[in-house]
Design a protein around this motif. Structure first.
Motif, mmCIF file in Angstrom:
data_model
loop_
_atom_site.group_PDB
_atom_site.id
_atom_site.type_symbol
_atom_site.label_atom_id
_atom_site.label_comp_id
_atom_site.label_asym_id
_atom_site.label_seq_id
_atom_site.Cartn_x
_atom_site.Cartn_y
_atom_site.Cartn_z
ATOM 1 N N PHE A 16 1.288 -4.908 -12.066
ATOM 2 C CA PHE A 16 1.338 -6.205 -12.732
ATOM 3 C C PHE A 16 1.965 -6.022 -14.120
ATOM 4 C CE2 PHE A 16 -1.819 -6.701 -9.497
ATOM 5 C CZ PHE A 16 -1.789 -8.034 -9.133
ATOM 6 N N ASN A 17 2.645 -7.070 -14.591
ATOM 7 C CA ASN A 17 3.355 -6.974 -15.871
ATOM 8 C C ASN A 17 2.517 -7.506 -17.034
ATOM 9 O OD1 ASN A 17 3.432 -9.649 -15.161
ATOM 10 N ND2 ASN A 17 5.589 -9.984 -15.714
ATOM 11 N N ASP A 18 1.275 -7.027 -17.157
ATOM 12 C CA ASP A 18 0.456 -7.417 -18.310
ATOM 13 C C ASP A 18 0.603 -6.375 -19.420
ATOM 14 O OD1 ASP A 18 -1.205 -5.250 -17.598
ATOM 15 O OD2 ASP A 18 -2.360 -6.520 -16.251
ATOM 16 N N GLU A 19 -0.104 -6.585 -20.544
ATOM 17 C CA GLU A 19 0.082 -5.730 -21.720
ATOM 18 C C GLU A 19 -0.509 -4.332 -21.552
ATOM 19 O OE1 GLU A 19 -3.973 -7.501 -22.222
ATOM 20 O OE2 GLU A 19 -2.017 -8.143 -21.459
ATOM 21 N N VAL A 20 -1.344 -4.133 -20.522
ATOM 22 C CA VAL A 20 -1.932 -2.802 -20.317
ATOM 23 C C VAL A 20 -1.380 -2.131 -19.065
ATOM 24 C CG1 VAL A 20 -4.051 -3.224 -21.609
ATOM 25 C CG2 VAL A 20 -3.933 -3.873 -19.190
ATOM 26 N N ASN A 21 -0.330 -2.733 -18.467
ATOM 27 C CA ASN A 21 0.338 -2.136 -17.296
ATOM 28 C C ASN A 21 -0.646 -1.840 -16.165
ATOM 29 O OD1 ASN A 21 2.990 -1.999 -18.532
ATOM 30 N ND2 ASN A 21 2.139 -0.361 -19.812
ATOM 31 N N THR A 22 -1.332 -2.887 -15.724
ATOM 32 C CA THR A 22 -2.338 -2.735 -14.676
ATOM 33 C C THR A 22 -1.689 -2.405 -13.334
ATOM 34 O OG1 THR A 22 -3.812 -4.293 -15.785
ATOM 35 C CG2 THR A 22 -4.219 -3.887 -13.443
ATOM 36 N N SER A 23 -2.315 -1.491 -12.618
ATOM 37 C CA SER A 23 -1.944 -1.188 -11.235
ATOM 38 C C SER A 23 -3.192 -1.346 -10.377
ATOM 39 C CB SER A 23 -1.400 0.233 -11.094
ATOM 40 O OG SER A 23 -0.191 0.390 -11.809
ATOM 41 N N VAL A 24 -3.049 -2.071 -9.249
ATOM 42 C CA VAL A 24 -4.155 -2.234 -8.299
ATOM 43 C C VAL A 24 -3.809 -1.433 -7.055
ATOM 44 C CG1 VAL A 24 -5.519 -3.861 -6.934
ATOM 45 C CG2 VAL A 24 -4.702 -4.518 -9.208
ATOM 46 N N TYR A 25 -4.784 -0.691 -6.554
ATOM 47 C CA TYR A 25 -4.555 0.175 -5.398
ATOM 48 C C TYR A 25 -5.371 -0.334 -4.208
ATOM 49 C CZ TYR A 25 -2.308 3.286 -8.710
ATOM 50 O OH TYR A 25 -1.452 3.807 -9.656
ATOM 51 N N ILE A 26 -4.671 -0.596 -3.089
ATOM 52 C CA ILE A 26 -5.280 -1.103 -1.859
ATOM 53 C C ILE A 26 -5.078 -0.063 -0.768
ATOM 54 C CG2 ILE A 26 -5.311 -2.957 -0.156
ATOM 55 C CD1 ILE A 26 -6.114 -3.884 -2.939
ATOM 56 N N GLU A 27 -6.171 0.345 -0.134
ATOM 57 C CA GLU A 27 -6.062 1.323 0.944
ATOM 58 C C GLU A 27 -5.349 0.678 2.130
ATOM 59 O OE1 GLU A 27 -9.003 4.811 2.038
ATOM 60 O OE2 GLU A 27 -9.684 2.925 2.955
ATOM 61 N N ALA A 28 -4.276 1.327 2.601
ATOM 62 C CA ALA A 28 -3.410 0.728 3.625
ATOM 63 C C ALA A 28 -4.093 0.606 4.978
ATOM 64 C CB ALA A 28 -2.134 1.548 3.764
ATOM 65 N N GLY A 29 -5.053 1.444 5.280
ATOM 66 C CA GLY A 29 -5.690 1.399 6.586
ATOM 67 C C GLY A 29 -6.834 0.425 6.663
ATOM 68 N N SER A 30 -7.600 0.261 5.568
ATOM 69 C CA SER A 30 -8.817 -0.551 5.617
ATOM 70 C C SER A 30 -8.754 -1.804 4.768
ATOM 71 C CB SER A 30 -10.005 0.292 5.152
ATOM 72 O OG SER A 30 -9.862 0.618 3.773
ATOM 73 N N GLY A 31 -7.782 -1.896 3.847
ATOM 74 C CA GLY A 31 -7.726 -3.040 2.948
ATOM 75 C C GLY A 31 -8.700 -2.934 1.789
ATOM 76 N N ARG A 32 -9.386 -1.831 1.694
ATOM 77 C CA ARG A 32 -10.353 -1.631 0.609
ATOM 78 C C ARG A 32 -9.631 -1.514 -0.731
ATOM 79 N NH1 ARG A 32 -12.262 3.022 -1.899
ATOM 80 N NH2 ARG A 32 -11.070 4.324 -0.436
ATOM 81 N N VAL A 33 -10.210 -2.126 -1.764
ATOM 82 C CA VAL A 33 -9.671 -1.969 -3.112
ATOM 83 C C VAL A 33 -10.125 -0.601 -3.632
ATOM 84 C CG1 VAL A 33 -9.604 -2.860 -5.461
ATOM 85 C CG2 VAL A 33 -9.707 -4.451 -3.540
ATOM 86 N N VAL A 34 -9.175 0.317 -3.708
ATOM 87 C CA VAL A 34 -9.504 1.662 -4.194
ATOM 88 C C VAL A 34 -9.917 1.613 -5.657
ATOM 89 C CG1 VAL A 34 -8.589 3.980 -4.611
ATOM 90 C CG2 VAL A 34 -7.956 2.726 -2.533
ATOM 91 N N GLY A 35 -9.204 0.803 -6.438
ATOM 92 C CA GLY A 35 -9.544 0.673 -7.848
ATOM 93 C C GLY A 35 -8.398 0.103 -8.648
ATOM 94 N N HIS A 36 -8.698 -0.168 -9.916
ATOM 95 C CA HIS A 36 -7.690 -0.619 -10.872
ATOM 96 C C HIS A 36 -7.431 0.507 -11.868
ATOM 97 C CE1 HIS A 36 -7.929 -5.265 -10.508
ATOM 98 N NE2 HIS A 36 -8.293 -4.704 -9.352
#
Length: 613
Positions: free
Chosen positions: A157-177
Motif C-alpha cells: 500500500f502507498n501510505d506513509e509507512v509503506n505497509t505490506s499485507v501478507y496473505i497465505e496463498a493456500g489458506s487465505g490466512r492473513v500472515v501479518g502486516h
C-alpha cells in the motif's frame, strides 16, 4: 601462553561488540511504540459475524472423496463466504510447510486464491489511507516474516509507512502486516537475538557459538589470571616465589647472584638490592631506559617491540620493568646508575601557586645527596586513601578549587618521578615543585602521586630512589643557555639556574648568559616570580621572560604561549651556534619548540629536554 592471550583479546572484542548491541537494542525495546513495532499501525481488527445456512453446505464427506487425502478439514470464512479448508500435509506450526485445498462450501468447487482475491483479503485487513500499488506472489522466503515457509501474496500500500499485507496463498490466512516501524524493530530483534541469518528465531547457531565463545573467554581469562599470579603480578603469598638470578655487567663480568621476588618486576627487584637502572618513566615502559639482556626466548611485550629492533630482541634485549624473575636465570645489566634508595623526611609543604606545591625533604640520617642540577627522584607511593581536593587548602586558594569535585578514593601502590628544584650547592634539602593533578570528572582518579605527596604533613616520610641524572647542563661550556619551561616544568630549570649562578660565584668563572622563558596561564601561576625578577635586576647575565596565556587586564608583561615568545626574541639572543637549549614542560610545548628550533637550523645536540609527561 601467547596464543591464549590472543584468543582472549579477540574474543573480548567480539563479545564486547555484541554486548554493546544488546544494550542499544534493549534501550530501543524500552522506548519503542509496541503497536507500531508490531506492524499494526493500519491493521483492522474488526471481524464481522457472518451467519451461514448450514443446510446449503456440501456434505464434507463428498468433498473429501473428491480431493486428495486430507488430515484436517475445517470450515473458514473468507470475504463473507464459507469455505472448506482441507489440509493435506500439516506442519508442526501453521507457518511451516502445509499443503492446502480451498473448496467453496456452497458449490463444492475448488477455489484458488488469485491476485484479485488476495487484494480483497488484504483490503479487508487494512484500515489505512493508502491504495494498493503492487501485488506479488512470493514462493520463497518472506523477508518480513522469515518463519513463513508457505507461498504468500505480498500486497503493498502507498501510505506513509509503506505497509505490506501478507496473505497465505493456500489458506487465505492473513500472515501479518509489516511497515517501516516493524522493519526497524525487526532489525533491533535481529541484533538482540543474533539472528544474523534471518531465521526469525533466537534458537540459532549464532547464539550457540556465542555461548561457546563466552565460555572460552572465561577459561582463557582464568588461565591468564593464574599465569599472572605465578608471574608475580598479584601480591598473593600463595603465588610468591624467590628466584636466584645471576648478574653480569655490560662487559659480561659476573656481579654475583641475587634473589628476586616474583612479586616484583626486574626493575623494582634490583632496587631492593641497591641496583638502580636508568628509568625516567618510573617503570611504565615508555622511556625505554631500563635495558637488560636475558634469555632470547623470553616472551616480548609491546613496550619491548617499541624500543628494540628485531635483531636486538633476538639477542635478548628486554626492558627490566616489563619482566619478572621467573623469566630469567641470568641477566646482563646494560647500564647501572649510582642512585640509591632513601627515606625522605618532609620538612615543609607550601603552595607556591593555586595548584603547585613546594615540598622540602631531608634524607633521614642527615646525609646530603650530591647530584647534578636537573636530576630527579623516583618516589614509591604506597597504597592509600586519597582525596581529589587538598586536605589543607588555604582560604585564599579555595576559590580556585571550587570547580573541582571532591572525590574520596583508594589507589594501589605505584611509583612517580619528580625533578629536584634546587642545586646541591645551595641547600642540603631536596626541593620539589609538584602540581596537584586534579580529576576532570568522578570517573577518573586524580594524580595519585601528586595528591599523595602534596597531602603529606611535615614530619611524615616517604621512600624514593635517586638522584637520577638524565637532564643536566653541558660541562665546561660557556655557551649561552636558553631555558624554556611551563607549569611544574619549573623544577629542573630552576635548579640549573641556581647551579650556574653558584658555580660562577664558587669558581670565579665568568657567568654564562641565561635566558629564561617561562609560561603560565595566569599571574598567580608564575612560580618564584619575585625571585627571578630580583635576579634579573641584579645580574646582567640573567634574563627573565614570563609569559601568560590567559592574562587579565592588569598584566603588563608578555602574553601568548612561551614558545611564541621564544621565537620572537630568538634572533636577538645570540648566534644559534652559540646557544644551548634546555626545555621542560608539557608535550605540546616541547613538540612545538623543538619543531621551531629544528626549522631554524638548530642541531639536535644543542637541544636538551625533560618531558615530564
Amino acid at each position: 601462553m601467547l596464543w591464549i592471550k590472543k584468543i582472549h583479546k579477540w574474543l573480548s572484542v567480539f563479545i564486547g561488540i555484541q554486548f554493546l548491541l544488546w544494550l542499544l537494542s534493549g534501550v530501543y525495546f524500552n522506548l519503542m511504540d509496541h503497536t507500531k513495532a508490531s506492524g499494526h499501525t493500519y491493521r483492522s481488527h474488526e471481524h464481522a459475524v457472518v451467519n451461514f445456512d448450514l443446510q446449503k453446505f456440501v456434505e464434507p464427506k463428498s468433498v473429501l472423496t473428491q480431493q486428495n487425502p486430507s488430515v484436517v478439514l475445517s470450515t473458514i470464512e473468507l470475504l463473507g463466504k464459507p469455505y472448506y479448508l482441507l489440509t493435506h500435509k500439516k506442519g508442526l506450526y501453521r507457518n511451516f510447510i502445509n499443503h492446502y485445498s480451498l473448496v467453496n462450501a456452497y458449490s463444492g468447487e475448488t477455489t484458488e486464491i488469485d491476485s484479485a482475491m488476495a487484494n480483497a483479503l488484504a483490503s479487508q485487513s487494512y484500515s489505512g489511507p493508502g491504495e494498493i500499488i503492487a501485488t506479488t506472489l512470493l514462493t520463497s522466503k518472506v523477508a518480513d516474516f522469515p518463519k513463513q515457509y508457505n507461498p504468500t501474496w505480498q500486497i503493498n500500500f502507498n501510505d506513509e509507512v509503506n505497509t505490506s499485507v501478507y496473505i497465505e496463498a493456500g489458506s487465505g490466512r492473513v500472515v501479518g502486516h509489516s511497515d517501516d516501524d516493524k522493519r526497524l524493530a525487526d532489525i533491533a530483534f535481529m541484533l538482540h537475538f543474533m539472528d544474523y541469518a534471518s531465521e526469525g528465531s533466537f534458537n540459532n547457531i549464532q547464539i550457540i557459538l556465542f555461548a561457546f565463545f563466552t565460555l572460552w573467554l572465561s577459561l582463557t581469562g582464568l588461565i591468564w589470571t593464574v599465569d599472572l599470579g605465578f608471574r608475580g603480578q598479584y601480591q598473593i603469598k600463595l603465588f610468591a616465589k624467590q628466584r636466584k638470578v645471576r648478574l653480569f655487567d655490560k662487559h659480561q663480568k659476573s656481579m654475583g647472584d641475587i634473589t628476586l621476588s616474583s612479586h616484583s618486576n626486574l626493575l623494582d627487584g634490583l632496587i631492593e638490592h641497591d641496583i638502580a637502572l636508568p628509568s625516567t618513566c618510573g617503570g611504565g615502559g615508555t622511556c625505554g631506559r631500563c635495558k637488560v639482556m636475558i634469555n632470547p626466548v623470553t616472551n616480548t611485550t609491546s613496550a619491548d617491540h617499541q624500543h628494540f629492533s628485531d635483531k636486538e630482541l633476538q639477542q635478548g634485549y628486554r626492558l627490566a620493568c616489563q619482566h619478572f624473575s621467573n623469566d630469567v636465570k641470568q641477566m646482563t645489566l646494560i647500564d647501572v646508575t649510582e642512585a640509591k634508595k632513601h627515606a625522605l623526611l618532609l620538612t615543609s609543604s607550601t603552595f607556591v601557586s593555586p595548584y603547585i606545591k613546594e615540598l622540602r625533604f631531608k634524607v633521614k640520617g642527615g646525609a646530603a645527596l650530591s647530584y647534578k642540577a636537573g636530576a630527579f627522584m623516583r618516589f614509591f607511593i604506597p597504597a592509600s586513601k586519597g582525596c581529589s581536593v587538598p586536605m589543607q587548602l588555604p582560604e585564599e586558594l579555595k576559590p580556585h578549587w571550587h570547580h573541582i569535585e571532591k572525590l574520596d578514593y583508594e589507589h594501589l601502590a605505584c611509583t612517580r618521578s619528580y625533578s629536584i628544584a634546587t642545586s646541591a650547592d645551595t641547600t642540603d634539602e631536596l626541593v620539589f615543585t609538584i602540581k596537584i593533578q586534579s580529576a576532570p570528572h568522578h570517573k577518573v582518579l586524580p594524580g595519585v602521586g601528586s595528591s599523595y605527596l602534596c597531602n603529606l604533613a611535615p614530619g611524615q616520610s616517604v621512600d624514593a630512589i635517586g638522584p637520577f641524572e638524565e637532564f643536566f647542563a653541558s660541562e665546561n661550556s660557556n655557551k649561552t643557555m636558553v631555558l624554556v619551561g611551563a607549569g611544574s616544568g619549573m623544577a629542573p630549570l630552576k635548579s640549573l639556574i641556581e647551579e650556574q649562578t653558584a658555580l660562577a660565584s664558587k669558581n670565579g668563572n665568568p657567568e654564562r648568559n641565561i635566558y629564561f622563558f617561562y609560561g603560565a596561564r595566569k599571574e598567580s601561576d608564575l612560580l618564584y616570580a619575585d625571585e627571578f625578577y630580583h635576579l634579573a635586576n641584579h645580574n646582567d647575565h640573567f634574563h627573565y621572560f614570563p609569559t601568560l596565556s590567559r592574562a587579565d587586564e592588569n598584566w603588563l608583561g608578555s602574553t601568548g604561549y612561551v614558545q611564541q615568545m621564544l621565537e620572537l626574541n630568538l634572533d636577538s639572543i645570540d648566534n644559534l651556534e652559540n646557544i644551548e637549549f634546555y626545555l621542560c614542560g608539557p608535550s605540546l610545548l616541547m613538540t612545538e619548540t623543538i619543531a621551531m628550533l629544528t626549522a631554524k637550523g638548530v642541531a639536535d645536540s644543542a637541544i636538551t629536554f625533560d618531558d615530564f609527561n
